[in-house]
Design a protein around this motif. Structure first.
Motif, PDB file in Angstrom:
ATOM      1  N   ALA A   1       0.850  -1.186   0.000  1.00  0.00           N
ATOM      2  CA  ALA A   1       0.000   0.000   0.000  1.00  0.00           C
ATOM      3  C   ALA A   1       0.889   1.241   0.000  1.00  0.00           C
ATOM      4  O   ALA A   1       0.548   2.279  -0.539  1.00  0.00           O
ATOM      5  CB  ALA A   1      -0.909   0.003   1.229  1.00  0.00           C
ATOM      6  N   GLU A   2       2.059   1.137   0.634  1.00  0.00           N
ATOM      7  CA  GLU A   2       3.081   2.179   0.546  1.00  0.00           C
ATOM      8  C   GLU A   2       4.292   1.540  -0.131  1.00  0.00           C
ATOM      9  O   GLU A   2       4.631   0.398   0.149  1.00  0.00           O
ATOM     10  CB  GLU A   2       3.529   2.680   1.932  1.00  0.00           C
ATOM     11  CG  GLU A   2       2.482   3.469   2.661  1.00  0.00           C
ATOM     12  CD  GLU A   2       1.468   2.545   3.292  1.00  0.00           C
ATOM     13  OE1 GLU A   2       1.798   1.362   3.545  1.00  0.00           O
ATOM     14  OE2 GLU A   2       0.335   2.987   3.505  1.00  0.00           O
ATOM     15  N   THR A   3       4.953   2.288  -0.999  1.00  0.00           N
ATOM     16  CA  THR A   3       6.104   1.691  -1.665  1.00  0.00           C
ATOM     17  C   THR A   3       7.352   1.787  -0.804  1.00  0.00           C
ATOM     18  O   THR A   3       8.283   1.016  -0.991  1.00  0.00           O
ATOM     19  CB  THR A   3       6.365   2.347  -3.031  1.00  0.00           C
ATOM     20  OG1 THR A   3       6.516   3.739  -2.824  1.00  0.00           O
ATOM     21  CG2 THR A   3       5.226   2.086  -3.985  1.00  0.00           C
ATOM     22  N   VAL A   4       7.389   2.717   0.135  1.00  0.00           N
ATOM     23  CA  VAL A   4       8.567   2.854   0.986  1.00  0.00           C
ATOM     24  C   VAL A   4       8.218   2.431   2.407  1.00  0.00           C
ATOM     25  O   VAL A   4       7.231   2.889   2.962  1.00  0.00           O
ATOM     26  CB  VAL A   4       9.094   4.306   0.989  1.00  0.00           C
ATOM     27  CG1 VAL A   4      10.323   4.419   1.875  1.00  0.00           C
ATOM     28  CG2 VAL A   4       9.417   4.762  -0.419  1.00  0.00           C
ATOM     29  N   ASN A   5       9.038   1.545   2.958  1.00  0.00           N
ATOM     30  CA  ASN A   5       8.860   1.084   4.332  1.00  0.00           C
ATOM     31  C   ASN A   5      10.146   1.399   5.080  1.00  0.00           C
ATOM     32  O   ASN A   5      10.952   0.519   5.364  1.00  0.00           O
ATOM     33  CB  ASN A   5       8.554  -0.416   4.347  1.00  0.00           C
ATOM     34  CG  ASN A   5       7.214  -0.739   3.686  1.00  0.00           C
ATOM     35  OD1 ASN A   5       6.180  -0.682   4.333  1.00  0.00           O
ATOM     36  ND2 ASN A   5       7.243  -1.038   2.406  1.00  0.00           N
ATOM     37  N   GLY A   6      10.348   2.679   5.353  1.00  0.00           N
ATOM     38  CA  GLY A   6      11.627   3.143   5.866  1.00  0.00           C
ATOM     39  C   GLY A   6      11.589   3.607   7.308  1.00  0.00           C
ATOM     40  O   GLY A   6      12.504   4.293   7.761  1.00  0.00           O
ATOM     41  N   ASP A   7      10.555   3.226   8.038  1.00  0.00           N
ATOM     42  CA  ASP A   7      10.376   3.754   9.379  1.00  0.00           C
ATOM     43  C   ASP A   7      10.744   2.726  10.443  1.00  0.00           C
ATOM     44  O   ASP A   7       9.991   2.481  11.378  1.00  0.00           O
ATOM     45  CB  ASP A   7       8.927   4.223   9.537  1.00  0.00           C
ATOM     46  CG  ASP A   7       8.580   5.325   8.545  1.00  0.00           C
ATOM     47  OD1 ASP A   7       9.509   6.059   8.136  1.00  0.00           O
ATOM     48  OD2 ASP A   7       7.418   5.447   8.172  1.00  0.00           O
ATOM     49  N   GLY A   8      11.912   2.140  10.281  1.00  0.00           N
ATOM     50  CA  GLY A   8      12.394   1.196  11.270  1.00  0.00           C
ATOM     51  C   GLY A   8      12.120  -0.233  10.861  1.00  0.00           C
ATOM     52  O   GLY A   8      11.365  -0.508   9.927  1.00  0.00           O
TER      53      GLY A   8
END
Lengths: 279, 279, 279, 279
Positions: free
Chosen positions: B36-43
């Motif tokens: 659903a989000e292309t970036v999973n950069g939050d830890g």
């Protein structure tokens, strides 16, 4: 468990007190002679009402989990802003994790709050205290410290109408709930609260053996005491600071705040005292 | 909102799936085609049962708030441990702050839990859900995510006795509480749970439009399909992985998990399926 | 400026020495009685040769800029791996910034290196030292500490062929370059080096007043001294540790390493000593 | 590899451009349509000359290794300071580690510098470039990026006397050294430089295919174009921004900077252009 300072007066660079003072807050983070812990390296926070902001403005916050003594951003920031009212806090964690949401000061609208001390046995009655927080305020608790719960309890119990009464009611609530869980001396607290105009500082513990708290002597008196002190020239006549321990060794510069007392600094200058938590 | 994978089988270096696969979990953290989000950069988080640990052992956790793609420690660790059962999770935060206590997987005794999705409108009914958690368990909630509350709710409602029933009960509780707050479709969830021996993976959403979930085909079948694939030789015959999206583009390697289904991987190998949340 | 320990022997959980010992390395990070600084809160590192790795294997590294005393990942990791040879290091920064690339131990192929102390006046002659590093190795310097330059200088000057000669040559090079810049006493160093099989520990300073360094007494002797000590049972007969200061107060457990000495621990057990830097 | 913006004009809150614009710098950190990388999540920096600071003042810096999109401190800071000249930069790392010392902008006295692009093959000739830096300046290089070396090379070669000539000399030096190492197209660069009064923006690459760079149209023209645009009222008549890609989709708002051009914004308003790197 921590060290804090709160400044009120003419707009001042926070670095003056946080970095440059003889026993600055950052120096205390590495070595606090009067602290229960000598190292306060578990994050810090700076909260400030911007210079020129209108009454009721929301303060700005800077929270970091790095030890204050090596945070470059803290140095840059503290030297490049000016504020008529700011809080600084260095933390020695006593359980809750080191994360930005557990760094003081805490904020609600135009209110700031910070705390040194602890609620003894907190884990045993945290749930009961959290239940006592106004359900509208509950979702705004972002961290996991006793201090933040204490703030939201005070907000629930009238802080915004009467800060002294609100904090007293919160402390009494903690004592009542803790008593139900057989905790004898739950409260250990020096607290600072502000709405951007007035600063309230509290010193209280159930046992009557509260962490130290001091406030500065007024600047005109200091000028008389130390007419040649270059360092004092940076301060305006209304400059005052409340702090966990004195920022320097100059005799006569800092006065201890009494136990069970609220010290009130309004924008006009000077100090007002009020006994709190009388039986 | 996130991407996760769970491995069960012969002891394996997590790097094989987390770093080295064509669409490894770390690659998905920068670019997840099915997300659903292309970036999973939050830890991110890595949880593993150490190789050789006895039944009922507590898993180890590594949580970080750095984006997975640039965390050197994750690389070092994932290449230098081996585990018969591990979870990896990359986070795209949808509100709750990025801090280690909000990183998956979560842990209770020998149990691990992770979640992709969200509880819609959580802030409106969080208090009610937290109240439904066993007061003995309540102090163990360390973060502020909906996912962790869901885990403690499942623990309260029987997860340890029957993981499928416990998770179902928790999801039903969320739906009941959310309905009271006029939230129409509260649950969006793919969930992994393990006790160190068995792995349970769930796919469910109130609306019946759940985030993708896949599991690998058994290794003997893959060897037949791709007899020359060098890369497959690292896997033992019991190696299986459940993952938010396929780790490679090889046709026939991954099978989609059905909606409203629990997939069960016990230590013997193979998959077992059970419908969940039937009306 | 720092504290370190190096272990060689039967595979051991690092937590045994880093977390659980009476004066563990993490305890020393908050309070090191024999340290030049009492607080070593400016990051840490753990480097380990994995249990079962073949000779010549690259060690794994875990570097963090958080104070060791509150790093959850360090705890998890140190309790869930086992290693026959590992290094732990807590840092008190003396200038170079706190960042992972400045955390010890440093690594080159299968070699690890860590350092307590400093090169006095380093900024004045850093450029000359860096120029003396093999241009092939130069691009591998990732941080900005004197320690890492010292490591690459030793690699340039023969460390891999003869670690004692290589470290001596590097120290002499520093002294020569520093003398050209009128620095009287440039070297202050306790150093650990390993290739995964042997451990070399050095104690040397130009002035002959080197930071403390100790090694443990052999385990069979300790068993005779303390036949009832439960805590000793976790150690195998080849277990040895070199450390900036003793890990406990038990008389007879730790022996001071002499000035200007290299202590060599090979895989067979026992200690070998060699004088270094003789005029 | 990165995205940046530089503002000059009446004192402005950085949040106006960094957070609130349609395609703000923080929005670009998650998704930059014109970028070589779509995600710029490897740290960021904000550098600002404080409002009211005297000529020649040192700018303040805020550097963080967190992704810009989830950094609470960036939000607080950007909304609570005002500056007549500030730089913002989000990084997509191409090798050098993610650490504060590698975050742009870089600073020397009252000078700031930031860069988008790379020096191709940098590791092969870094040593030669570093040797070309003035030995007096060498110890001030704190990080490990090509960008910072480029800045110190420009300082060595006259930046402070003539910024355009200094940057040109640095780029020519890179091209000469790279040619010696058989690197065909070493320079890829959009660069911003300021002394606190004037802002110089450069667009150049050896191959003539430089990353995009735009500057805003002057505000009086924009007011004529969009007389009803509420959002434009926050800008004074001298407000100008140079940026890697347009901050909004309004036609006529941004103009592309030409290849091999220096764009100069002095305090009086308006733009001046000068061709650079002519053969």
């Amino acid at each position: 468990m921590c060290r804090w300072l709160a400044y009120s007066g003419e707009p001042l660079r926070p670095s003056t007190l946080i970095l440059d003072a003889q026993h600055s807050l950052v120096a205390q983070s590495l070595n606090s002679p009067l602290g229960a812990e000598t190292v306060n390296g578990d994050g810090f926070g700076l909260g400030w009402y911007p210079d020129g902001a209108v009454a009721g403005s929301v303060p700005a916050l800077f929270h970091s989990i790095e030890p204050a003594w090596h945070d470059e951003n803290l140095r840059e920031l503290a030297e490049n802003i000016a504020s008529p009212l700011f809080f600084g806090h260095v933390r020695a964690a006593a359980g809750p994790p080191i994360q930005q949401t557990n760094c003081h000061p805490f904020r609600y609208d135009n209110w700031m709050f910070m705390h040194n001390g602890f609620l003894s046995g907190f884990e045993r009655y945290k749930r009961d205290l959290v239940l006592a927080v106004d359900p509208e305020l509950y979702p705004l608790i972002h961290g996991t410290t006793d201090s933040e719960v204490l703030f939201y309890l005070a907000l629930t119990l009238g802080l915004r109408d009467d800060p002294v009464a609100g904090v007293e009611a919160a402390l009494r609530k903690v004592e009542a709930v803790a008593r139900d869980h057989d905790v004898a001396f739950p409260v250990q607290a020096t607290i600072a609260v502000s709405d951007g105009a007035t600063l309230w500082a509290f010193r209280y513990s159930t046992q009557g053996m509260t962490r130290t708290l001091f406030h500065s002597v007024d600047i005109p008196t200091l000028h008389q005491l130390y007419p040649d002190a270059e360092r004092l020239r940076v301060f305006g006549p209304r400059a005052r600071v409340v702090v966990s321990e004195p920022l320097n060794d100059l005799p006569g510069t800092f006065v201890e705040v009494q136990e069970s007392t609220a010290t009130i600094l309004d924008a006009a200058g000077g100090y007002d005292y009020r006994p709190i938590m009388a039986a």
